[in-house]
Scaffold this active site. Structure first.
Site, short mmCIF file in Angstrom:
data_model
loop_
_atom_site.label_atom_id
_atom_site.label_comp_id
_atom_site.label_asym_id
_atom_site.label_seq_id
_atom_site.Cartn_x
_atom_site.Cartn_y
_atom_site.Cartn_z
CB SER A 1 -0.89 0.26 0.85
OG SER A 1 -1.61 1.16 1.32
CE1 TYR B 1 -3.71 -1.82 5.10
CE2 TYR B 1 -2.96 0.28 4.21
CZ TYR B 1 -3.64 -1.06 4.57
OH TYR B 1 -4.46 -1.26 2.99
#
Length: 282
Positions: free
Chosen positions: A139, A152
């Site tokens: 990501s 995250y």
């Protein structure tokens, strides 16, 4: 090196990006191992390509379960051309909250350990054959920490470094390791976000771009490209300026809050909703 992508393993295949990749691969005639947690979705995908799929529902962080999945798939269809470690979860995190430590742990288990457990059974067979693709869905969030999203960002930042290490280890064996870094995808995992999501992308478009990149043997892919440029520009700012800019944005919902998505296996520790296998960035 050009890769045929006629035999694929895709984790997180039940929604968002994973489902779109599975549908695109099946439409091209590929054999696909569908790894996810929603049986109804797996059934619908498999029904579209009878004889070219097998369905598996392991916890991706369980090494023994992933080894069993890999052994069964290879016994049926042989060593895959590509393994796409796409399963992952996202959610807000607050270090001040004791219950969120369970969220951090589970996110690392799925987003980071789960990728290694997914790849592990296939490395030796691919090395013996002298070819293959291992793709990890990281990501843009792994490039820099963001307020309220530490778990995250840590999991995806760690994944980027792991994939770098693996690439160096396997390059001489003819195995391509690809780091895919999406920005925001229009899926369930971003539906509850209240902050700006520049470059919001449809999962179907992202899936096509990823499969094309893997077939071409690319080692890095950022989606969409302009989000990578924006990330690079923001990275040039002094940390204090960058932090001040991000602090003005709403936080990502934590487990149990309105708009939060489920974290499979978290249970009551994080007051999470019921598990879902949807996967998207970020």
């Amino acid at each position: 090196m050009v890769h045929p992508l006629a035999n694929l393993v895709i984790t997180g295949a039940c929604g968002g990006l994973g489902r779109a990749m599975a549908q695109a691969a099946l439409a091209r005639g590929a054999r696909v191992a569908l790894v996810g947690l929603d049986r109804s979705v797996l059934d619908s995908l498999a029904a579209a390509a009878p004889g070219r799929c097998a369905m598996y529902m392991p916890d991706v962080s369980d090494g023994a379960a992933m080894q069993a999945m890999a052994a069964d798939w290879m016994a049926r269809f042989g060593v895959p051309d590509a393994v796409i470690a796409n399963a992952g979860v996202a959610g807000g995190f607050d270090t001040a909250e004791a219950s969120d430590l369970a969220v951090f742990k589970r996110m690392l288990e799925i987003n980071l350990l789960g990728v290694a457990a997914t790849f592990q059974p296939f490395v030796k067979p691919m090395r013996e054959r002298g070819s293959g693709v291992l793709a990890g869905i990281a990501s843009i969030a792994g490039r820099r920490g963001m307020p309220g999203n530490g778990a995250y960002c840590a999991s995806k930042g760690g994944l980027i470094r792991y994939l770098q290490s693996l690439r160096a280890e396997l390059r001489a064996a003819g195995i391509t390791v690809c780091t895919v870094s999406p920005g925001y995808l229009r899926t369930q995992l971003t539906a509850g976000n209240k902050f700006a999501m520049p470059g919001l992308m449809a999962p179907e478009a992202a899936a096509e771009a990823i499969l094309r990149a893997l077939a071409e043997g690319r080692e890095q892919l950022v989606l969409p490209r302009r989000v990578g440029w924006l990330s690079n520009l923001l990275g040039l700012l002094p940390d204090a300026w960058h932090d001040a800019l991000l602090l003005r944005q709403p936080r990502k919902p934590r487990a149990g809050e309105a708009g939060a998505t489920a974290i499979p296996g978290l249970g009551a520790a994080g007051a999470a909703p019921q598990p879902s296998s949807d996967k998207a960035a970020r």
